[in-house]
Scaffold this motif. Structure first.
Motif, PDB file in Angstrom:
ATOM      1  N   ALA A  10      -2.700   5.446  -3.812  1.00  0.00           N
ATOM      2  CA  ALA A  10      -2.600   6.111  -2.187  1.00  0.00           C
ATOM      3  C   ALA A  10      -1.960   7.695  -2.070  1.00  0.00           C
ATOM      4  O   ALA A  10      -1.462   7.877  -3.024  1.00  0.00           O
ATOM      5  CB  ALA A  10      -1.362   5.012  -1.551  1.00  0.00           C
ATOM      6  N   GLU A  13      -2.511   8.985   2.961  1.00  0.00           N
ATOM      7  CA  GLU A  13      -2.732   7.676   3.462  1.00  0.00           C
ATOM      8  C   GLU A  13      -2.147   6.929   4.468  1.00  0.00           C
ATOM      9  O   GLU A  13      -2.286   5.649   5.276  1.00  0.00           O
ATOM     10  CB  GLU A  13      -3.512   6.273   2.461  1.00  0.00           C
ATOM     11  N   ILE A  17      -3.262   3.344   5.486  1.00  0.00           N
ATOM     12  CA  ILE A  17      -2.622   2.353   4.968  1.00  0.00           C
ATOM     13  C   ILE A  17      -1.821   1.197   5.461  1.00  0.00           C
ATOM     14  O   ILE A  17      -1.997  -0.214   5.000  1.00  0.00           O
ATOM     15  CB  ILE A  17      -1.822   2.401   3.864  1.00  0.00           C
ATOM     16  N   THR A  45       2.865   8.781   3.837  1.00  0.00           N
ATOM     17  CA  THR A  45       1.963   6.745   3.134  1.00  0.00           C
ATOM     18  C   THR A  45       3.666   5.986   2.755  1.00  0.00           C
ATOM     19  O   THR A  45       3.615   5.027   2.803  1.00  0.00           O
ATOM     20  CB  THR A  45       1.135   7.526   2.243  1.00  0.00           C
ATOM     21  N   ALA A  94      -5.785   2.202  -0.832  1.00  0.00           N
ATOM     22  CA  ALA A  94      -5.454   2.766   0.665  1.00  0.00           C
ATOM     23  C   ALA A  94      -6.100   2.589   1.636  1.00  0.00           C
ATOM     24  O   ALA A  94      -5.230   2.604   2.830  1.00  0.00           O
ATOM     25  CB  ALA A  94      -3.997   3.446   0.684  1.00  0.00           C
TER      26      ALA A  94
END
Length: 246
Positions: A10, A13, A17, A45, A94
């Motif tokens: 990730a 994101e 996500i 994230t 993600a």
């Protein structure tokens, strides 16, 4: 006993996500550990992953890999999982939505092949509209065809198996095979072709499962355009575009 870990790299994101985490929580087979690899996020994230982890239906871990690039993030994640006892490894991204049968199909594919399993890609229905989804489908088909006819991919170059389209955001592999081929190239995207060819030099145990489905983001088309995206997937950069979406 087989232990399945799902690894998700990730980078920035926070917008997508949570959709991926909900898709993983909706799996019919939830007997796995989720590992999210923080590849230098400076947004929310990781905070969103930790909030999800508090009520997740499976164990959730987060590790950090500051070296830029999905190759480094995946290699760190897979090796962390193996060190923790994983024998089966699956990966998505993600910004992707694995359909509910994804982990079950990955496990079944690994049980049958004891090698590498490649899944089916479709476009997310909530992005880019019909034209973007059609462009994505066309690029997947063209990429698969190009890979099969590309002279450098022919078996006379030492490959044990024919070339298969391999999407890194929808794959599974045994820990034993991952280590045997030297792991994922620790480089920025794209890494899929190089990794597939490492596997092809080592084994014929490569299968494709149409029931192992991930809905893929089409945002690269929006960022790079159709031509730029095609250039990127052919490992020729994205032209003048400098958007970092890893």
């Amino acid at each position: 006993m087989t232990r399945l870990w799902v690894v998700v790299p990730a980078y920035q994101e926070e917008a997508l996500i949570e959709d991926t985490l909900r898709a993983l929580a909706a799996q019919r087979d939830r007997d796995f550990t989720l590992l999210v690899v923080d590849n230098g996020c400076t947004d929310a994230t990781v905070a969103k992953v930790r909030t999800f982890a508090a009520g997740a239906p499976f164990p959730v871990e987060v590790v950090s890999e500051p070296e830029k690039g999905v190759g480094a993030a995946i290699d760190t994640g897979f090796r962390h999982a193996i060190a923790a006892g994983a024998t089966l490894l699956a990966r998505t991204d993600a910004d992707c939505l694995p359909l509910p049968g994804w982990t079950a199909a990955a496990r079944a594919g690994l049980r049958d092949s004891r090698g590498l399993v490649c899944g089916q890609l479709t476009a997310r229905p909530d992005e880019h509209g019909p034209l973007g989804r059609a462009s994505f489908r066309a690029m997947v088909v063209l990429g698969a065809c190009f890979g099969r006819i590309r002279p450098a991919h022919r078996r006379r170059h030492g490959y044990l198996a024919p070339y298969r389209m391999h999407a890194g955001n929808n794959m599974a592999i045994t820990a034993e095979l991952y280590q045997a081929v030297g792991g994922m190239p620790r480089r920025p995207s794209p890494t899929d072709r190089t990794f597939m060819n490492r596997v092809r030099r080592h084994t014929t145990a490569i299968v494709h499962r149409r029931d192992m489905v991930v809905q893929n983001s089409t945002r690269r088309i929006r960022a790079y355009g159709v031509v730029g995206t095609a250039r990127w997937y052919l490992d020729r950069g994205a032209g003048r575009c400098r958007v970092d979406i890893r």
